[in-house]
Write an enzyme that holds these catalytic residues in place. Sequence first.
Site, PDB file in Angstrom:
ATOM      1  N   GLY A 170       0.815  -1.222   0.000  1.00  0.00           N
ATOM      2  CA  GLY A 170       0.000   0.000   0.000  1.00  0.00           C
ATOM      3  C   GLY A 170       0.843   1.264   0.000  1.00  0.00           C
TER       4      GLY A 170
ATOM      5  N   ASN B 229      -6.320  -3.284  -1.855  1.00  0.00           N
ATOM      6  CA  ASN B 229      -6.306  -1.847  -2.166  1.00  0.00           C
ATOM      7  C   ASN B 229      -4.945  -1.430  -2.713  1.00  0.00           C
ATOM      8  OD1 ASN B 229      -7.698   0.634  -2.235  1.00  0.00           O
ATOM      9  ND2 ASN B 229      -6.580   1.336  -0.423  1.00  0.00           N
TER      10      ASN B 229
ATOM     11  N   LYS C  61      -9.289   1.619   5.088  1.00  0.00           N
ATOM     12  CA  LYS C  61      -9.067   2.970   5.622  1.00  0.00           C
ATOM     13  C   LYS C  61     -10.062   4.033   5.188  1.00  0.00           C
ATOM     14  CE  LYS C  61      -5.987   4.542   2.003  1.00  0.00           C
ATOM     15  NZ  LYS C  61      -4.836   5.337   1.624  1.00  0.00           N
TER      16      LYS C  61
ATOM     17  N   SER D 282      -4.210   6.199  13.923  1.00  0.00           N
ATOM     18  CA  SER D 282      -4.612   7.371  13.145  1.00  0.00           C
ATOM     19  C   SER D 282      -5.080   8.478  14.072  1.00  0.00           C
ATOM     20  CB  SER D 282      -5.778   6.951  12.240  1.00  0.00           C
ATOM     21  OG  SER D 282      -6.421   8.076  11.716  1.00  0.00           O
TER      22      SER D 282
ATOM     23  N   TYR E 101     -14.370   3.347  11.227  1.00  0.00           N
ATOM     24  CA  TYR E 101     -12.944   3.233  10.919  1.00  0.00           C
ATOM     25  C   TYR E 101     -12.107   3.663  12.131  1.00  0.00           C
ATOM     26  CZ  TYR E 101      -8.341   4.686   9.293  1.00  0.00           C
ATOM     27  OH  TYR E 101      -6.981   4.867   9.182  1.00  0.00           O
TER      28      TYR E 101
ATOM     29  N   LYS F 104      -9.602   1.503  14.884  1.00  0.00           N
ATOM     30  CA  LYS F 104      -8.223   1.834  15.279  1.00  0.00           C
ATOM     31  C   LYS F 104      -8.109   1.898  16.803  1.00  0.00           C
ATOM     32  CE  LYS F 104      -6.254   2.227  11.279  1.00  0.00           C
ATOM     33  NZ  LYS F 104      -5.255   1.245  10.858  1.00  0.00           N
TER      34      LYS F 104
ATOM     35  N   ARG G  31      -5.629  21.052   8.416  1.00  0.00           N
ATOM     36  CA  ARG G  31      -5.098  19.727   8.736  1.00  0.00           C
ATOM     37  C   ARG G  31      -3.576  19.785   8.805  1.00  0.00           C
ATOM     38  NH1 ARG G  31      -9.652  19.381   9.320  1.00  0.00           N
ATOM     39  NH2 ARG G  31     -11.152  17.778   8.739  1.00  0.00           N
TER      40      ARG G  31
ATOM     41  N   ASP H 180     -16.546  16.254   9.366  1.00  0.00           N
ATOM     42  CA  ASP H 180     -15.260  16.969   9.315  1.00  0.00           C
ATOM     43  C   ASP H 180     -15.137  17.951  10.467  1.00  0.00           C
ATOM     44  OD1 ASP H 180     -14.182  15.775   7.120  1.00  0.00           O
ATOM     45  OD2 ASP H 180     -14.412  17.482   5.766  1.00  0.00           O
TER      46      ASP H 180
HETATM   47  P1  NAD Z   1      -3.390   1.434   1.765  1.00  0.00           P
HETATM   48  O1  NAD Z   1      -4.783   0.996   1.531  1.00  0.00           O
HETATM   49  O2  NAD Z   1      -2.621   2.002   0.620  1.00  0.00           O
HETATM   50  O3  NAD Z   1      -2.536   0.228   2.391  1.00  0.00           O
HETATM   51  C1  NAD Z   1      -3.114  -0.775   3.202  1.00  0.00           C
HETATM   52  C2  NAD Z   1      -2.732  -2.121   2.609  1.00  0.00           C
HETATM   53  O4  NAD Z   1      -3.299  -3.154   3.413  1.00  0.00           O
HETATM   54  C3  NAD Z   1      -3.252  -2.317   1.190  1.00  0.00           C
HETATM   55  O5  NAD Z   1      -2.164  -2.677   0.350  1.00  0.00           O
HETATM   56  C4  NAD Z   1      -4.269  -3.449   1.319  1.00  0.00           C
HETATM   57  O6  NAD Z   1      -4.290  -4.256   0.150  1.00  0.00           O
HETATM   58  C5  NAD Z   1      -3.766  -4.180   2.545  1.00  0.00           C
HETATM   59  N1  NAD Z   1      -4.780  -4.936   3.305  1.00  0.00           N
HETATM   60  C6  NAD Z   1      -5.970  -4.494   3.784  1.00  0.00           C
HETATM   61  N2  NAD Z   1      -6.608  -5.478   4.454  1.00  0.00           N
HETATM   62  C7  NAD Z   1      -5.795  -6.566   4.399  1.00  0.00           C
HETATM   63  C8  NAD Z   1      -5.893  -7.890   4.891  1.00  0.00           C
HETATM   64  N3  NAD Z   1      -6.970  -8.322   5.565  1.00  0.00           N
HETATM   65  N4  NAD Z   1      -4.884  -8.740   4.667  1.00  0.00           N
HETATM   66  C9  NAD Z   1      -3.784  -8.348   3.981  1.00  0.00           C
HETATM   67  N5  NAD Z   1      -3.639  -7.109   3.468  1.00  0.00           N
HETATM   68  C10 NAD Z   1      -4.631  -6.231   3.671  1.00  0.00           C
HETATM   69  O7  NAD Z   1      -3.408   2.457   2.980  1.00  0.00           O
HETATM   70  P2  NAD Z   1      -2.265   3.402   3.542  1.00  0.00           P
HETATM   71  O8  NAD Z   1      -2.653   4.809   3.277  1.00  0.00           O
HETATM   72  O9  NAD Z   1      -0.928   2.927   3.119  1.00  0.00           O
HETATM   73  O10 NAD Z   1      -2.477   3.166   5.104  1.00  0.00           O
HETATM   74  C11 NAD Z   1      -1.725   2.192   5.811  1.00  0.00           C
HETATM   75  C12 NAD Z   1      -2.248   2.108   7.224  1.00  0.00           C
HETATM   76  O11 NAD Z   1      -2.165   3.401   7.831  1.00  0.00           O
HETATM   77  C13 NAD Z   1      -3.720   1.698   7.317  1.00  0.00           C
HETATM   78  O12 NAD Z   1      -3.878   0.851   8.437  1.00  0.00           O
HETATM   79  C14 NAD Z   1      -4.442   3.017   7.546  1.00  0.00           C
HETATM   80  O13 NAD Z   1      -5.637   2.838   8.255  1.00  0.00           O
HETATM   81  C15 NAD Z   1      -3.421   3.787   8.366  1.00  0.00           C
HETATM   82  N6  NAD Z   1      -3.555   5.241   8.229  1.00  0.00           N
HETATM   83  C16 NAD Z   1      -3.510   5.823   6.993  1.00  0.00           C
HETATM   84  C17 NAD Z   1      -3.682   7.206   6.859  1.00  0.00           C
HETATM   85  C18 NAD Z   1      -3.663   7.861   5.508  1.00  0.00           C
HETATM   86  O14 NAD Z   1      -4.082   9.027   5.403  1.00  0.00           O
HETATM   87  N7  NAD Z   1      -3.184   7.232   4.452  1.00  0.00           N
HETATM   88  C19 NAD Z   1      -3.874   7.997   8.009  1.00  0.00           C
HETATM   89  C20 NAD Z   1      -3.888   7.366   9.256  1.00  0.00           C
HETATM   90  C21 NAD Z   1      -3.728   5.983   9.353  1.00  0.00           C
HETATM   91  N1  UDP Z   2     -11.302  18.317   1.497  1.00  0.00           N
HETATM   92  C1  UDP Z   2     -11.920  19.074   0.541  1.00  0.00           C
HETATM   93  N2  UDP Z   2     -12.232  18.493  -0.664  1.00  0.00           N
HETATM   94  C2  UDP Z   2     -11.927  17.192  -0.950  1.00  0.00           C
HETATM   95  C3  UDP Z   2     -11.281  16.430   0.046  1.00  0.00           C
HETATM   96  C4  UDP Z   2     -10.988  17.017   1.264  1.00  0.00           C
HETATM   97  O1  UDP Z   2     -12.217  20.256   0.748  1.00  0.00           O
HETATM   98  O2  UDP Z   2     -12.248  16.717  -2.050  1.00  0.00           O
HETATM   99  C5  UDP Z   2     -10.929  18.945   2.780  1.00  0.00           C
HETATM  100  C6  UDP Z   2     -11.563  18.299   4.011  1.00  0.00           C
HETATM  101  O3  UDP Z   2     -12.814  18.886   4.295  1.00  0.00           O
HETATM  102  C7  UDP Z   2     -10.495  18.574   5.082  1.00  0.00           C
HETATM  103  C8  UDP Z   2      -9.177  18.546   4.306  1.00  0.00           C
HETATM  104  O4  UDP Z   2      -9.527  18.789   2.938  1.00  0.00           O
HETATM  105  O5  UDP Z   2     -10.654  19.877   5.622  1.00  0.00           O
HETATM  106  C9  UDP Z   2      -8.439  17.217   4.404  1.00  0.00           C
HETATM  107  O6  UDP Z   2      -9.334  16.173   4.042  1.00  0.00           O
HETATM  108  P1  UDP Z   2      -8.837  14.669   3.888  1.00  0.00           P
HETATM  109  O7  UDP Z   2     -10.015  13.840   3.505  1.00  0.00           O
HETATM  110  O8  UDP Z   2      -7.639  14.618   2.978  1.00  0.00           O
HETATM  111  O9  UDP Z   2      -8.303  14.295   5.344  1.00  0.00           O
HETATM  112  P2  UDP Z   2      -9.127  14.155   6.730  1.00  0.00           P
HETATM  113  O10 UDP Z   2     -10.344  15.005   6.654  1.00  0.00           O
HETATM  114  O11 UDP Z   2      -9.421  12.715   6.842  1.00  0.00           O
HETATM  115  O12 UDP Z   2      -8.192  14.645   7.777  1.00  0.00           O
END
Ligand code: NAD
Ligand code: UDP
Length: 336
Positions: free
Chosen positions: A10, A35, A84, A124, A148, A152, A230, A294
């Site tokens: 991911g 994903n 996620k 998160s 979600y 977490k 943010r 939000d």
């Molecule tokens: P992503 O979806 O790109 O990566 C997650 C990966 O997990 C994917 O490759 C998916 O195929 C794999 N996966 C999901 N369920 C699975 C399962 N049951 N078995 C095996 N593989 C599985 O997401 P990301 O943005 O890289 O996020 C990684 C982690 O960080 C996630 O747990 C997400 O909740 C957390 N996180 C992400 C963000 C963000 O903004 N990207 C913010 C806070 C926390």
């Molecule tokens: N946002 C927006 N348009 C979009 C996506 C997000 O205006 O198409 C805004 C959202 O309301 C927030 C900020 O951008 O204020 C970040 O949003 P995002 O979904 O990236 O992160 P999160 O809200 O989960 O922190």
Amino acid sequence: MRILVTGGAGYIGSHTCVELLQQGHEVIVVDNLCNSKEDSLKRVQELTGRKLTFFKIDLLDRKSLIDLFDTLSVEAVIHFAGLKSVGESVNLPLRYYHNNVTGTMLLCEVMAEHNVTTMVFSSSATVYGEPKTVPIDENAPLAPTNPYGRSKLMIETVLKDLHAADKRWNIALLRYFNPVGAHPSGLIGESPQGIPNNLFPYITQVAVGMLSKLSIFGDDYPTADGTGIRDYVHVLDVARGHTKALERLAERPGVVTYNLGTGKGYTVLEVVSAFEKSSGRKIPYQIVSRRAGDSAESYADTSLIKSELGWVAEKGIDEMCADAWNWQSKNPRGYT
Ligand code: NAD
Ligand code: UDP
């Protein structure tokens, strides 16, 4: 160290694999590719000139996990695998709880059976819910507002209970704020399926012409320009946070919780303007109503991770925008 990276194909996982390989660790990735694409891992190897081992395994498949742990001496786990999407979690809560919570519990059981007790977990900032005050420190109330975020928080609770029951467990709970950007090579980056929910991939897809304009969710928040604030943090800084956390657990075992953010917030309009400057592309936008759930403002207090791990985010908003644009312009349709 031989490190198992769940969800390593991911977005954040692939960038962390680069960091781990560059630091000389041995990397085993488990991902069901629900994903992501295996291409990301091919590119991680191209980028680093180093090999990793990949198993297409679902975390819910206990038998395959056991086989893996039986045959490879894993020393630590970085656990990214999870679903996620906040919106999807509201409609499909059971899928989220099952995949994220049950998946983690199965993983922990198999780890314990094989005496592997070190884990860095992707939590998160959503665990904080609507913040009462900013910046948000790690002791702020935990009140996630969607399934979600609750998945977490449940996992955090399970992991803390595990440590309370058995002090062999060493666990770092990393609460990411808003990871964005991409590796500066442009080889790996964020490749969301369908229309992006998050601001950065939406902006980059508008810039590349795949989407016509950005909808900004509300301009009547109590912020300088009325749009939401943010804490955007470069994905390479996030990746480095994981190796720092592993070092900390090796030196001083226990259970630790850290925010991963820059400590600085930007409004949506500030991000649009920074992106236009970095990319040279105009981002057409319209103001629409607020998105349900939000909050006006969310940014991290990062003093704990700074004082305990010496980690600070090194890359600012301009690099986040430049690297996100570099990735999107070189890969307009992501990995596909
Ligand atoms: P992503 O979806 O790109 O990566 C997650 C990966 O997990 C994917 O490759 C998916 O195929 C794999 N996966 C999901 N369920 C699975 C399962 N049951 N078995 C095996 N593989 C599985 O997401 P990301 O943005 O890289 O996020 C990684 C982690 O960080 C996630 O747990 C997400 O909740 C957390 N996180 C992400 C963000 C963000 O903004 N990207 C913010 C806070 C926390
Ligand atoms: N946002 C927006 N348009 C979009 C996506 C997000 O205006 O198409 C805004 C959202 O309301 C927030 C900020 O951008 O204020 C970040 O949003 P995002 O979904 O990236 O992160 P999160 O809200 O989960 O922190």
